[in-house]
Design a protein around this motif. Structure first.
Motif, PDB file in Angstrom:
ATOM      1  N   LEU A  28      51.938  46.176  46.325  1.00 10.75           N
ATOM      2  CA  LEU A  28      53.060  45.612  47.068  1.00 10.75           C
ATOM      3  C   LEU A  28      52.729  45.702  48.549  1.00 10.75           C
ATOM      4  O   LEU A  28      52.075  46.649  48.988  1.00 10.75           O
ATOM      5  N   THR A  29      53.210  44.748  49.312  1.00  8.47           N
ATOM      6  CA  THR A  29      53.052  44.837  50.756  1.00  8.47           C
ATOM      7  C   THR A  29      54.141  44.035  51.449  1.00  8.47           C
ATOM      8  O   THR A  29      54.763  43.153  50.859  1.00  8.47           O
ATOM      9  N   ILE A  30      54.346  44.369  52.700  1.00  5.68           N
ATOM     10  CA  ILE A  30      55.173  43.584  53.604  1.00  5.68           C
ATOM     11  C   ILE A  30      54.209  43.015  54.632  1.00  5.68           C
ATOM     12  O   ILE A  30      53.492  43.759  55.300  1.00  5.68           O
ATOM     13  N   THR A  31      54.177  41.692  54.725  1.00  5.67           N
ATOM     14  CA  THR A  31      53.295  41.064  55.704  1.00  5.67           C
ATOM     15  C   THR A  31      53.886  39.719  56.115  1.00  5.67           C
ATOM     16  O   THR A  31      54.950  39.332  55.642  1.00  5.67           O
ATOM     17  N   GLU A  32      53.184  39.037  56.977  1.00  3.97           N
ATOM     18  CA  GLU A  32      53.663  37.756  57.506  1.00  3.97           C
ATOM     19  C   GLU A  32      53.831  36.726  56.396  1.00  3.97           C
ATOM     20  O   GLU A  32      52.967  36.569  55.542  1.00  3.97           O
ATOM     21  N   ASN A  33      54.963  36.014  56.449  1.00  3.38           N
ATOM     22  CA  ASN A  33      55.223  34.975  55.446  1.00  3.38           C
ATOM     23  C   ASN A  33      55.301  33.578  56.058  1.00  3.38           C
ATOM     24  O   ASN A  33      55.798  32.663  55.413  1.00  3.38           O
ATOM     25  N   ALA A  34      54.788  33.413  57.283  1.00  6.20           N
ATOM     26  CA  ALA A  34      54.876  32.118  57.947  1.00  6.20           C
ATOM     27  C   ALA A  34      53.570  31.324  57.865  1.00  6.20           C
ATOM     28  O   ALA A  34      53.585  30.136  57.570  1.00  6.20           O
ATOM     29  N   ASP A  35      52.451  31.973  58.118  1.00  3.59           N
ATOM     30  CA  ASP A  35      51.160  31.288  58.162  1.00  3.59           C
ATOM     31  C   ASP A  35      50.338  31.673  56.934  1.00  3.59           C
ATOM     32  O   ASP A  35      49.912  32.822  56.805  1.00  3.59           O
ATOM     33  N   PRO A  36      50.074  30.751  56.013  1.00  3.69           N
ATOM     34  CA  PRO A  36      49.305  31.073  54.803  1.00  3.69           C
ATOM     35  C   PRO A  36      47.878  31.551  55.085  1.00  3.69           C
ATOM     36  O   PRO A  36      47.262  32.183  54.236  1.00  3.69           O
ATOM     37  N   ASP A  37      47.357  31.272  56.279  1.00  2.00           N
ATOM     38  CA  ASP A  37      46.025  31.756  56.625  1.00  2.00           C
ATOM     39  C   ASP A  37      45.970  33.283  56.659  1.00  2.00           C
ATOM     40  O   ASP A  37      44.926  33.878  56.385  1.00  2.00           O
ATOM     41  N   VAL A  38      47.091  33.921  56.988  1.00  2.00           N
ATOM     42  CA  VAL A  38      47.138  35.388  56.990  1.00  2.00           C
ATOM     43  C   VAL A  38      46.845  35.904  55.587  1.00  2.00           C
ATOM     44  O   VAL A  38      46.022  36.804  55.393  1.00  2.00           O
ATOM     45  N   LEU A  39      47.502  35.333  54.588  1.00  2.00           N
ATOM     46  CA  LEU A  39      47.312  35.772  53.207  1.00  2.00           C
ATOM     47  C   LEU A  39      45.893  35.491  52.727  1.00  2.00           C
ATOM     48  O   LEU A  39      45.290  36.316  52.034  1.00  2.00           O
ATOM     49  N   ALA A  40      45.340  34.349  53.111  1.00  2.00           N
ATOM     50  CA  ALA A  40      43.962  34.013  52.736  1.00  2.00           C
ATOM     51  C   ALA A  40      42.979  34.994  53.371  1.00  2.00           C
ATOM     52  O   ALA A  40      42.048  35.478  52.709  1.00  2.00           O
ATOM     53  N   ASP A  41      43.189  35.311  54.647  1.00  2.00           N
ATOM     54  CA  ASP A  41      42.304  36.261  55.323  1.00  2.00           C
ATOM     55  C   ASP A  41      42.402  37.650  54.700  1.00  2.00           C
ATOM     56  O   ASP A  41      41.384  38.336  54.523  1.00  2.00           O
ATOM     57  N   LEU A  42      43.607  38.084  54.368  1.00  2.00           N
ATOM     58  CA  LEU A  42      43.774  39.394  53.730  1.00  2.00           C
ATOM     59  C   LEU A  42      43.089  39.433  52.369  1.00  2.00           C
ATOM     60  O   LEU A  42      42.415  40.420  52.028  1.00  2.00           O
ATOM     61  N   THR A  43      43.225  38.371  51.589  1.00  2.00           N
ATOM     62  CA  THR A  43      42.556  38.294  50.289  1.00  2.00           C
ATOM     63  C   THR A  43      41.040  38.374  50.464  1.00  2.00           C
ATOM     64  O   THR A  43      40.360  39.109  49.733  1.00  2.00           O
ATOM     65  N   ASP A  44      40.514  37.661  51.438  1.00  2.00           N
ATOM     66  CA  ASP A  44      39.072  37.681  51.706  1.00  2.00           C
ATOM     67  C   ASP A  44      38.591  39.082  52.103  1.00  2.00           C
ATOM     68  O   ASP A  44      37.536  39.534  51.653  1.00  2.00           O
ATOM     69  N   ARG A  45      39.336  39.765  52.943  1.00  2.00           N
ATOM     70  CA  ARG A  45      38.924  41.098  53.402  1.00  2.00           C
ATOM     71  C   ARG A  45      38.966  42.113  52.259  1.00  2.00           C
ATOM     72  O   ARG A  45      38.091  42.975  52.154  1.00  2.00           O
ATOM     73  N   LEU A  46      39.983  42.026  51.392  1.00  2.00           N
ATOM     74  CA  LEU A  46      40.039  42.928  50.237  1.00  2.00           C
ATOM     75  C   LEU A  46      38.833  42.709  49.327  1.00  2.00           C
ATOM     76  O   LEU A  46      38.284  43.663  48.764  1.00  2.00           O
ATOM     77  N   ALA A  47      38.384  41.455  49.198  1.00  2.00           N
ATOM     78  CA  ALA A  47      37.212  41.147  48.377  1.00  2.00           C
ATOM     79  C   ALA A  47      35.952  41.777  48.954  1.00  2.00           C
ATOM     80  O   ALA A  47      35.057  42.192  48.211  1.00  2.00           O
ATOM     81  N   VAL A  48      35.866  41.865  50.261  1.00  2.00           N
ATOM     82  CA  VAL A  48      34.708  42.493  50.909  1.00  2.00           C
ATOM     83  C   VAL A  48      34.757  44.009  50.704  1.00  2.00           C
ATOM     84  O   VAL A  48      33.743  44.649  50.423  1.00  2.00           O
ATOM     85  N   LEU A  49      35.950  44.588  50.826  1.00  2.00           N
ATOM     86  CA  LEU A  49      36.093  46.040  50.704  1.00  2.00           C
ATOM     87  C   LEU A  49      35.857  46.542  49.284  1.00  2.00           C
ATOM     88  O   LEU A  49      35.391  47.670  49.092  1.00  2.00           O
ATOM     89  N   ALA A  50      36.197  45.735  48.288  1.00  2.00           N
ATOM     90  CA  ALA A  50      36.012  46.123  46.883  1.00  2.00           C
ATOM     91  C   ALA A  50      35.491  44.911  46.111  1.00  2.00           C
ATOM     92  O   ALA A  50      36.242  44.215  45.423  1.00  2.00           O
ATOM     93  N   PRO A  51      34.203  44.635  46.216  1.00  2.00           N
ATOM     94  CA  PRO A  51      33.638  43.438  45.576  1.00  2.00           C
ATOM     95  C   PRO A  51      33.652  43.538  44.049  1.00  2.00           C
ATOM     96  O   PRO A  51      33.633  44.625  43.481  1.00  2.00           O
ATOM     97  N   ARG A  52      33.645  42.384  43.417  1.00  2.27           N
ATOM     98  CA  ARG A  52      33.610  42.314  41.953  1.00  2.27           C
ATOM     99  C   ARG A  52      32.166  42.284  41.457  1.00  2.27           C
ATOM    100  O   ARG A  52      31.728  41.338  40.820  1.00  2.27           O
TER     101      ARG A  52
END
Length: 139
Positions: free
Chosen positions: A49-73
């Protein structure tokens, strides 16, 4: 002092963020509690769960990308793999996001900033039904 318990079900479609701010707001309104605290707990070990920006979808895309770098599959990086190659990275990503949120309630509404939204963060490649336990306490 009054209390209200409920469960929100959030459908995810795979890795990424699913906003559920409106559902949580409806739950608070239905509770009848005007001033207090909303506590949310996701009942899973591979989503957060998180509270984050809900206006610009690029924020969510960037966060998803960074999590993938921190814990790769990459299965070669982990011992645990019984539930698939995305399970252990999902557990790590859950540690990096929240599993519990506390949100003040004032005048029957959640006290959130202008651009803040509530999100389930799905860390698995396939989606599913995620359960969020909710507790509102107050007057």
């Amino acid at each position: 002092m009054r209390q209200h318990h409920d469960t929100l079900t959030v459908q995810t479609r795979g890795t990424g963020f699913v906003e559920f701010t409106r559902d949580a707001a409806r739950l608070v309104a239905d509770s009848g509690i005007r001033d207090g605290l909303l506590t949310l707990l996701i009942q899973h070990t591979s989503a957060g769960l998180t509270i984050t920006e809900n206006a610009d979808p690029d924020v969510l895309a960037d966060l998803t990308d960074r999590l993938a770098v921190l814990a790769p599959r990459d299965p070669s990086l982990y011992r645990h793999g019984l539930e698939g190659p995305d399970d252990m990275p999902a557990h790590i990503r859950t540690l990096l996001t929240n599993v519990q949120l506390s949100i003040p309630v004032r005048d029957g509404r959640m006290v959130l900033g202008t651009w803040q939204g509530l999100f389930v963060v799905e860390h698995r490649a396939r989606g599913g039904r995620r359960q969020v336990a909710a507790h509102v306490i107050g007057e």
